[in-house]
Design an enzyme around this catalytic site. Structure first.
Site, PDB file in Angstrom:
ATOM      1  N   CYS A  76       0.855  -1.186   0.000  1.00 14.04           N
ATOM      2  CA  CYS A  76       0.000   0.000   0.000  1.00 14.04           C
ATOM      3  C   CYS A  76       0.897   1.244   0.000  1.00 14.04           C
ATOM      4  O   CYS A  76       2.114   1.129   0.154  1.00 14.04           O
ATOM      5  CB  CYS A  76      -0.931  -0.004   1.219  1.00 14.04           C
ATOM      6  SG  CYS A  76      -0.073   0.249   2.796  1.00 14.04           S
ATOM      7  N   HIS A  86       7.558   1.906  13.730  1.00 12.17           N
ATOM      8  CA  HIS A  86       6.205   2.174  13.249  1.00 12.17           C
ATOM      9  C   HIS A  86       5.891   1.453  11.944  1.00 12.17           C
ATOM     10  O   HIS A  86       4.734   1.109  11.689  1.00 12.17           O
ATOM     11  CB  HIS A  86       6.008   3.685  13.081  1.00 12.17           C
ATOM     12  CG  HIS A  86       5.989   4.414  14.384  1.00 12.17           C
ATOM     13  ND1 HIS A  86       6.257   5.775  14.498  1.00 12.17           N
ATOM     14  CD2 HIS A  86       5.742   3.970  15.650  1.00 12.17           C
ATOM     15  CE1 HIS A  86       6.168   6.136  15.761  1.00 12.17           C
ATOM     16  NE2 HIS A  86       5.871   5.056  16.486  1.00 12.17           N
ATOM     17  N   HIS A  96       0.063  -6.950   6.169  1.00  8.99           N
ATOM     18  CA  HIS A  96       0.986  -6.910   5.030  1.00  8.99           C
ATOM     19  C   HIS A  96       2.295  -7.587   5.415  1.00  8.99           C
ATOM     20  O   HIS A  96       2.671  -7.637   6.591  1.00  8.99           O
ATOM     21  CB  HIS A  96       1.224  -5.467   4.585  1.00  8.99           C
ATOM     22  CG  HIS A  96      -0.015  -4.808   4.051  1.00  8.99           C
ATOM     23  ND1 HIS A  96      -0.150  -3.434   3.917  1.00  8.99           N
ATOM     24  CD2 HIS A  96      -1.194  -5.344   3.617  1.00  8.99           C
ATOM     25  CE1 HIS A  96      -1.345  -3.159   3.427  1.00  8.99           C
ATOM     26  NE2 HIS A  96      -2.000  -4.293   3.245  1.00  8.99           N
ATOM     27  N   CYS A 109      10.866  -8.708   5.762  1.00 11.65           N
ATOM     28  CA  CYS A 109       9.700  -9.579   5.905  1.00 11.65           C
ATOM     29  C   CYS A 109       9.272  -9.591   7.366  1.00 11.65           C
ATOM     30  O   CYS A 109      10.064  -9.942   8.250  1.00 11.65           O
ATOM     31  CB  CYS A 109      10.030 -11.000   5.435  1.00 11.65           C
ATOM     32  SG  CYS A 109       8.681 -12.180   5.684  1.00 11.65           S
ATOM     33  N   CYS A 183      57.510 -11.540 -11.658  1.00 10.77           N
ATOM     34  CA  CYS A 183      56.343 -11.180 -10.853  1.00 10.77           C
ATOM     35  C   CYS A 183      55.726  -9.874 -11.354  1.00 10.77           C
ATOM     36  O   CYS A 183      54.518  -9.661 -11.215  1.00 10.77           O
ATOM     37  CB  CYS A 183      56.716 -11.067  -9.378  1.00 10.77           C
ATOM     38  SG  CYS A 183      58.046  -9.883  -9.031  1.00 10.77           S
ATOM     39  N   HIS A 466      59.316  -7.428  -4.457  1.00  8.83           N
ATOM     40  CA  HIS A 466      58.444  -8.447  -5.043  1.00  8.83           C
ATOM     41  C   HIS A 466      57.060  -7.848  -5.247  1.00  8.83           C
ATOM     42  O   HIS A 466      56.568  -7.085  -4.409  1.00  8.83           O
ATOM     43  CB  HIS A 466      58.366  -9.665  -4.117  1.00  8.83           C
ATOM     44  CG  HIS A 466      57.491 -10.763  -4.636  1.00  8.83           C
ATOM     45  ND1 HIS A 466      57.752 -11.443  -5.797  1.00  8.83           N
ATOM     46  CD2 HIS A 466      56.326 -11.296  -4.145  1.00  8.83           C
ATOM     47  CE1 HIS A 466      56.812 -12.349  -6.001  1.00  8.83           C
ATOM     48  NE2 HIS A 466      55.931 -12.266  -5.012  1.00  8.83           N
TER      49      HIS A 466
END
Length: 559
Positions: A76, A86, A96, A109, A183, A466
């Site tokens: 809604c 609230h 709902h 939920c 590397c 490295h």
């Protein structure tokens, strides 16, 4: 599909029940899209002072409090506050089930008393926000909107091709063997693999090494090696891979990074980009549309301003990356951040009197300021950690100062248009707005947002260091140390000693589909070749007819 979260029983069964009914599912998703669209549209208008008075914030349906962060019911038009509970009270009173945070899109939920996840919500939220941002972007020159993003849906031909394919189990992560102090190459290749634009280009078979021209394959086609590299990484084999051919072709094409000595990762990065550019489709010397320039290319603008007459000389230069000095706005090496380095990079600097003279007044007092005129889809930053104060390389030192860099970056303050607009507002005496974008015509902030996807780190000293790499894969972070691949965290990546950082644009800019110029040229050449073949056939037929006439005339003469 009734439930788009793989049918996991640990997921929300109440959401699964609603998604099982087509009408209820459609109503819930439509309401969810309306909530996200309302908030995105409100943020676009609320960003600028002239619009603030026209937009009223929502109110809580229970206490009437103005909400800075509303939770909207998905059944809604009610909205409520989360802190006082609230919105939960509203769901319980009305029966709902779900509400959504309008800011993040998270769905709550009431039956599960928890937030629930579904891929459908996430996908709808991203598409809805993007659509609102596209509506808010109007280009000044053409007065047209941005080209809308359209999700890919396979047509009949593509669907038939997909049905005949077999999915290959792969991780998309694979260590690279160190072939002798290589590397520096491995970390750059890992950043290429993590680059979504490069990865998608080669995995979509845009450059097939088996179909490449033979004369190019035999010499130095680095694009073929990229295609082979991505094919190996996304294969079933998870053992470390040795990019021997890639290294050999790089050595042959770029002598500055050849040999088994230690080399700089940034030098290899630039060399590799140049080699891939030279061997890619659409590679040209003017307005190149190859994959490298489509991914990394941007434009830098330098404004040289005369301090006496105010004349500004503008100059633009192409860029593939941005090299930043490890000094903050005040020239110190303490408390360095990527933002402070960028502010120093774009801060006006006074030129030497011998460097430039004004063409208007002839004076030699000037300031120069750099800015980014065009942002590329992928931004690469290099931090200048190796300082050479003299020509003697033995006197070089490494700057160990830590640099803080964010996971998300907004580049708006460093672009030419935004900086010029800020200057105009400052000169007119108007206070700039609170947002990073001072004018709505410059587009929403999302146009300038980038996300981190790879970081190259250097450990040790300048002569015996490295290189390692952090890269993002499927929203997870991993650390690549040559052949060793370990799971990492975003926090570990952000706290590393970065040498190079790679960011990808959150929302790419799309253009209407146009056939590439090289495809048009190829088709035109094919048509011309067919015309030439027809002309040759006509000439042959004409010659044959002439010979027949000559034979007939000779026979008549004999008779």
């Amino acid at each position: 599909m009734a439930f788009e979260v793989d049918g996991d029983p640990s997921r929300c069964s109440h959401l699964a029940a609603i998604f099982g009914d087509h009408a209820e599912r459609k109503a819930l998703l439509n309401r969810y899209e309306a909530v996200i669209q309302w908030n995105a549209s409100r943020l676009q208008h609320f960003a600028y002072p002239a619009k603030r008075r026209k937009i009223a914030p929502p109110e809580c349906c229970v206490c009437g409090t103005l909400l800075s962060r509303a939770y909207a019911c998905l059944h809604c038009p009610a909205a409520g506050c989360w802190q006082d509970g609230h919105i939960k009270q509203h769901l319980q009173d009305t029966g709902h089930d779900f509400c959504a945070d309008v800011k993040t899109g998270y769905v709550f939920c009431i039956e599960c008393e928890d937030f629930v996840y579904d891929a459908t919500f996430e996908r709808r939220q991203k598409l809805t926000r993007l659509a609102e941002e596209e509506k808010a972007t109007v280009f000044e020159a053409s007065k047209r909107l941005r080209e809308p993003f359209k999700p890919w849906t396979p047509d009949t031909k593509e669907q038939a091709a997909l049905e005949g394919t077999i999915a290959t189990p792969c991780q998309g992560r694979r260590g690279l063997l160190n072939l002798g102090q290589t590397c520096y190459m491995n970390v750059i290749l890992q950043s290429f693999i993590a680059n979504p634009l490069l990865r998608n280009y080669y995995l979509s078979d845009k450059h097939n090494s088996r179909l490449c021209r033979p004369q190019q394959t035999q010499v130095n086609c680095t694009s073929c090696e990229m295609d082979k590299l991505l094919a190996e990484v996304y294969s079933e084999n998870s053992a470390p891979y040795g990019p021997v051919d890639f290294l050999a072709k790089t050595w042959r094409a770029s002598t500055e990074v050849s040999g088994y000595a230690q080399h700089d990762a940034h030098e290899f990065f630039i060399a590799a980009l140049n080699q891939i550019h030279a061997t890619s489709r659409g590679s040209t010397s003017l307005q190149c549309i190859c994959i490298i320039h489509s991914t990394f290319a941007g434009l830098l603008q330098s404004d040289v301003k005369c301090e006496r007459c105010g004349k500004v000389a503008e100059k633009t230069d192409p860029m593939l990356d941005i090299s930043l000095e490890l000094k903050g706005e005040h020239g110190h090496e303490q408390d360095l951040t990527l933002a402070s380095c960028l502010r120093r990079y774009t801060h006006p600097e006074k030129l030497d009197p011998n460097e430039y003279s004004c063409v208007k007044c002839g004076k030699t007092s000037h300031t120069k300021r750099m800015s980014i005129r065009k942002l590329p889809p992928v931004l690469s930053f290099q931090f200048k950690r190796f300082e050479h104060k003299s020509a003697d390389r033995s006197a070089a030192r490494k700057i160990e100062a830590p640099v803080r860099f964010p996971a998300s970056l907004n580049m708006a303050p460093y672009t030419t248009l935004v900086m010029h607009k800020q200057e105009l507002l400052k000169e007119s005496g108007n206070a700039p707005p609170a947002t990073l974008i001072p004018d709505k015509t410059l587009g929403p902030e999302a146009l300038y947002e980038y996300d981190l996807f790879a970081v190259v780190c250097h450990e040790g000293q300048i002569d015996n260091g490295h290189y390692t790499c952090y890269a993002r894969s499927h929203d997870e972070w991993y650390r690549y140390d040559d052949d060793k691949v370990t799971h990492a965290t975003l926090s570990a990546c952000l706290n590393s000693q970065a040498y190079m950082c790679f960011y990808v644009k959150r929302h790419l800019d799309y253009k209407p589909y146009m056939t590439p110029s090289y495809v048009v040229t190829r088709e035109q050449e094919a048509v011309k070749e067919k015309e030439r073949e027809r002309e040759k056939e006509k000439e042959k037929e004409k010659e044959a007819r002439m010979k027949e006439v000559d034979v007939d005339e000779e026979l008549l003469a004999v008779i």
